[in-house]
Design a protein around this motif. Structure first.
Motif, PDB file in Angstrom:
ATOM      1  N   ALA A  40       0.896  -1.415  -0.363  1.00 12.69           N
ATOM      2  CA  ALA A  40       0.307  -0.077  -0.033  1.00 12.69           C
ATOM      3  C   ALA A  40       1.460   1.455   0.106  1.00 12.69           C
ATOM      4  O   ALA A  40       2.147   1.170   0.189  1.00 12.69           O
ATOM      5  N   PRO A  41       0.352   2.552  -0.801  1.00 14.76           N
ATOM      6  CA  PRO A  41       1.058   3.576  -0.121  1.00 14.76           C
ATOM      7  C   PRO A  41       1.716   4.222   1.154  1.00 14.76           C
ATOM      8  O   PRO A  41       0.744   4.170   2.106  1.00 14.76           O
ATOM      9  N   GLY A  42       3.148   4.094   1.155  1.00 14.59           N
ATOM     10  CA  GLY A  42       4.014   4.596   2.167  1.00 14.59           C
ATOM     11  C   GLY A  42       4.141   3.248   3.234  1.00 14.59           C
ATOM     12  O   GLY A  42       4.547   3.949   4.277  1.00 14.59           O
ATOM     13  N   LYS A  43       3.752   1.870   2.619  1.00 15.94           N
ATOM     14  CA  LYS A  43       3.945   1.125   3.622  1.00 15.94           C
ATOM     15  C   LYS A  43       4.305   0.083   3.160  1.00 15.94           C
ATOM     16  O   LYS A  43       4.503  -0.190   1.427  1.00 15.94           O
ATOM     17  N   GLU A  44       5.481  -0.912   3.864  1.00 22.42           N
ATOM     18  CA  GLU A  44       5.770  -1.861   3.261  1.00 22.42           C
ATOM     19  C   GLU A  44       5.061  -3.065   2.873  1.00 22.42           C
ATOM     20  O   GLU A  44       3.998  -3.236   3.538  1.00 22.42           O
ATOM     21  N   ARG A  45       5.895  -3.675   1.888  1.00 24.71           N
ATOM     22  CA  ARG A  45       4.945  -4.887   1.259  1.00 24.71           C
ATOM     23  C   ARG A  45       4.388  -5.766   2.041  1.00 24.71           C
ATOM     24  O   ARG A  45       5.472  -6.043   3.482  1.00 24.71           O
ATOM     25  N   GLU A  46       3.703  -6.190   1.998  1.00 24.12           N
ATOM     26  CA  GLU A  46       2.848  -7.832   3.036  1.00 24.12           C
ATOM     27  C   GLU A  46       2.341  -8.765   2.552  1.00 24.12           C
ATOM     28  O   GLU A  46       1.967  -8.588   1.524  1.00 24.12           O
ATOM     29  N   PHE A  47       2.096  -9.747   3.527  1.00 23.48           N
ATOM     30  CA  PHE A  47       0.989 -10.803   2.695  1.00 23.48           C
ATOM     31  C   PHE A  47       0.440 -10.817   3.004  1.00 23.48           C
ATOM     32  O   PHE A  47      -0.517 -10.371   3.581  1.00 23.48           O
ATOM     33  N   VAL A  48      -0.557 -11.625   1.631  1.00 20.68           N
ATOM     34  CA  VAL A  48      -2.072 -11.766   1.488  1.00 20.68           C
ATOM     35  C   VAL A  48      -2.579 -12.860   1.781  1.00 20.68           C
ATOM     36  O   VAL A  48      -3.302 -13.350   2.216  1.00 20.68           O
ATOM     37  N   ALA A  49      -1.581 -14.025   0.971  1.00 21.84           N
ATOM     38  CA  ALA A  49      -2.514 -15.611   0.549  1.00 21.84           C
ATOM     39  C   ALA A  49      -1.499 -16.202  -0.283  1.00 21.84           C
ATOM     40  O   ALA A  49      -0.306 -16.316  -0.621  1.00 21.84           O
ATOM     41  N   ALA A  50      -1.605 -17.449  -0.121  1.00 20.21           N
ATOM     42  CA  ALA A  50      -0.270 -18.571  -0.591  1.00 20.21           C
ATOM     43  C   ALA A  50      -0.823 -19.498  -0.026  1.00 20.21           C
ATOM     44  O   ALA A  50      -2.024 -20.189   0.422  1.00 20.21           O
ATOM     45  N   ALA A  51      -0.395 -20.560  -1.665  1.00 19.67           N
ATOM     46  CA  ALA A  51      -1.386 -22.038  -1.324  1.00 19.67           C
ATOM     47  C   ALA A  51       0.048 -22.751  -2.006  1.00 19.67           C
ATOM     48  O   ALA A  51       0.462 -22.728  -3.236  1.00 19.67           O
ATOM     49  N   VAL A  52      -0.275 -24.092  -0.714  1.00 17.30           N
ATOM     50  CA  VAL A  52       0.581 -25.433  -1.455  1.00 17.30           C
ATOM     51  C   VAL A  52       0.945 -25.559  -3.229  1.00 17.30           C
ATOM     52  O   VAL A  52      -0.643 -25.874  -3.039  1.00 17.30           O
ATOM     53  N   TRP A  53       1.263 -25.789  -3.724  1.00 18.60           N
ATOM     54  CA  TRP A  53       1.177 -26.310  -5.214  1.00 18.60           C
ATOM     55  C   TRP A  53       0.954 -27.289  -5.027  1.00 18.60           C
ATOM     56  O   TRP A  53       0.109 -27.607  -6.328  1.00 18.60           O
ATOM     57  N   SER A  54       1.235 -28.045  -4.667  1.00 22.94           N
ATOM     58  CA  SER A  54       0.661 -29.797  -4.670  1.00 22.94           C
ATOM     59  C   SER A  54      -0.176 -30.385  -3.249  1.00 22.94           C
ATOM     60  O   SER A  54      -1.001 -31.771  -3.494  1.00 22.94           O
ATOM     61  N   LEU A  55      -0.908 -29.589  -2.184  1.00 29.12           N
ATOM     62  CA  LEU A  55      -1.553 -29.546  -1.693  1.00 29.12           C
ATOM     63  C   LEU A  55      -2.362 -28.619  -1.252  1.00 29.12           C
ATOM     64  O   LEU A  55      -2.560 -27.615  -2.177  1.00 29.12           O
ATOM     65  N   ASP A  56      -3.684 -29.073  -1.459  1.00 32.45           N
ATOM     66  CA  ASP A  56      -5.076 -28.013  -0.779  1.00 32.45           C
ATOM     67  C   ASP A  56      -5.157 -27.398   0.622  1.00 32.45           C
ATOM     68  O   ASP A  56      -5.624 -27.694   0.947  1.00 32.45           O
ATOM     69  N   ILE A  57      -3.923 -26.971   0.177  1.00 34.45           N
ATOM     70  CA  ILE A  57      -3.393 -26.424   1.655  1.00 34.45           C
ATOM     71  C   ILE A  57      -3.546 -25.093   1.104  1.00 34.45           C
ATOM     72  O   ILE A  57      -2.980 -24.359   0.971  1.00 34.45           O
ATOM     73  N   THR A  58      -4.186 -23.685   2.172  1.00 33.04           N
ATOM     74  CA  THR A  58      -3.706 -21.996   1.723  1.00 33.04           C
ATOM     75  C   THR A  58      -3.525 -21.324   3.018  1.00 33.04           C
ATOM     76  O   THR A  58      -4.020 -21.747   4.182  1.00 33.04           O
ATOM     77  N   TYR A  59      -3.297 -20.590   2.731  1.00 32.95           N
ATOM     78  CA  TYR A  59      -3.020 -19.468   4.219  1.00 32.95           C
ATOM     79  C   TYR A  59      -3.751 -17.952   3.784  1.00 32.95           C
ATOM     80  O   TYR A  59      -3.064 -17.629   2.773  1.00 32.95           O
ATOM     81  N   TYR A  60      -3.885 -17.483   4.625  1.00 31.68           N
ATOM     82  CA  TYR A  60      -4.032 -15.730   4.597  1.00 31.68           C
ATOM     83  C   TYR A  60      -3.389 -15.513   5.740  1.00 31.68           C
ATOM     84  O   TYR A  60      -4.117 -15.429   6.560  1.00 31.68           O
ATOM     85  N   ALA A  61      -3.887 -13.972   5.082  1.00 29.99           N
ATOM     86  CA  ALA A  61      -3.563 -12.579   5.967  1.00 29.99           C
ATOM     87  C   ALA A  61      -4.478 -12.487   6.702  1.00 29.99           C
ATOM     88  O   ALA A  61      -5.830 -12.533   6.374  1.00 29.99           O
ATOM     89  N   ASP A  62      -4.577 -11.843   8.378  1.00 32.71           N
ATOM     90  CA  ASP A  62      -6.082 -11.703   8.672  1.00 32.71           C
ATOM     91  C   ASP A  62      -6.475 -11.261   8.011  1.00 32.71           C
ATOM     92  O   ASP A  62      -8.401 -10.963   8.113  1.00 32.71           O
TER      93      ASP A  62
END
Length: 128
Positions: A40-62
């Motif tokens: 975002a403007p004026g902020k550090e880059r932050e994690f949003v979401a990720a998916a494991v490529w070979s499994l049905d596992i996902t992660y999200y920022a709160d």
């Protein structure tokens, strides 16, 4: 050389939806994860979401949990980010990224340092 190309950014009103896509090319092996970050403007880059490529596992920022959904399509080497109920605070440049293969992944899915390859970013602007 792995290349990641994002698409789908744009301007949307608060409460609206957008879907970002990222296509990978030039791979010689599959990554452990593909993910999305944002700056975002004026902020550090932050994690949003990720998916494991070979499994049905996902992660999200709160901040995006229950509003955003990350989906992967292994056959197309693609990951997408479905964004619903967008807020002005979601305004940012969104980056697609992928890690090294599984044997080199340390488990820190939300750390930028885990990701070896990055796209150039796509702008998402949410108006109030």
């Amino acid at each position: 050389q792995v290349r990641l190309q994002e698409s789908g950014g744009g301007l949307v009103q608060a409460g609206g939806s957008l879907t970002l896509s990222c296509v990978a090319s030039g791979r010689t092996s599959s990554p452990a994860l593909m993910g999305w970050f944002r700056r975002a403007p004026g902020k550090e880059r932050e994690f949003v979401a990720a998916a494991v490529w070979s499994l049905d596992i996902t992660y999200y920022a709160d901040a995006v949990k229950d509003r955003f959904t990350i989906l992967r399509d292994n056959t197309k080497n693609m990951v997408s980010l479905q964004m619903n109920s967008l807020k002005p605070d979601d305004t940012a440049v969104y980056y697609c990224a992928e890690t090294a293969p599984l044997g080199y992944y340390s488990g820190s899915y939300s750390s930028e340092n885990e990701y070896d390859h990055w796209g150039q970013g796509t702008q998402v602007t949410v108006s109030s």
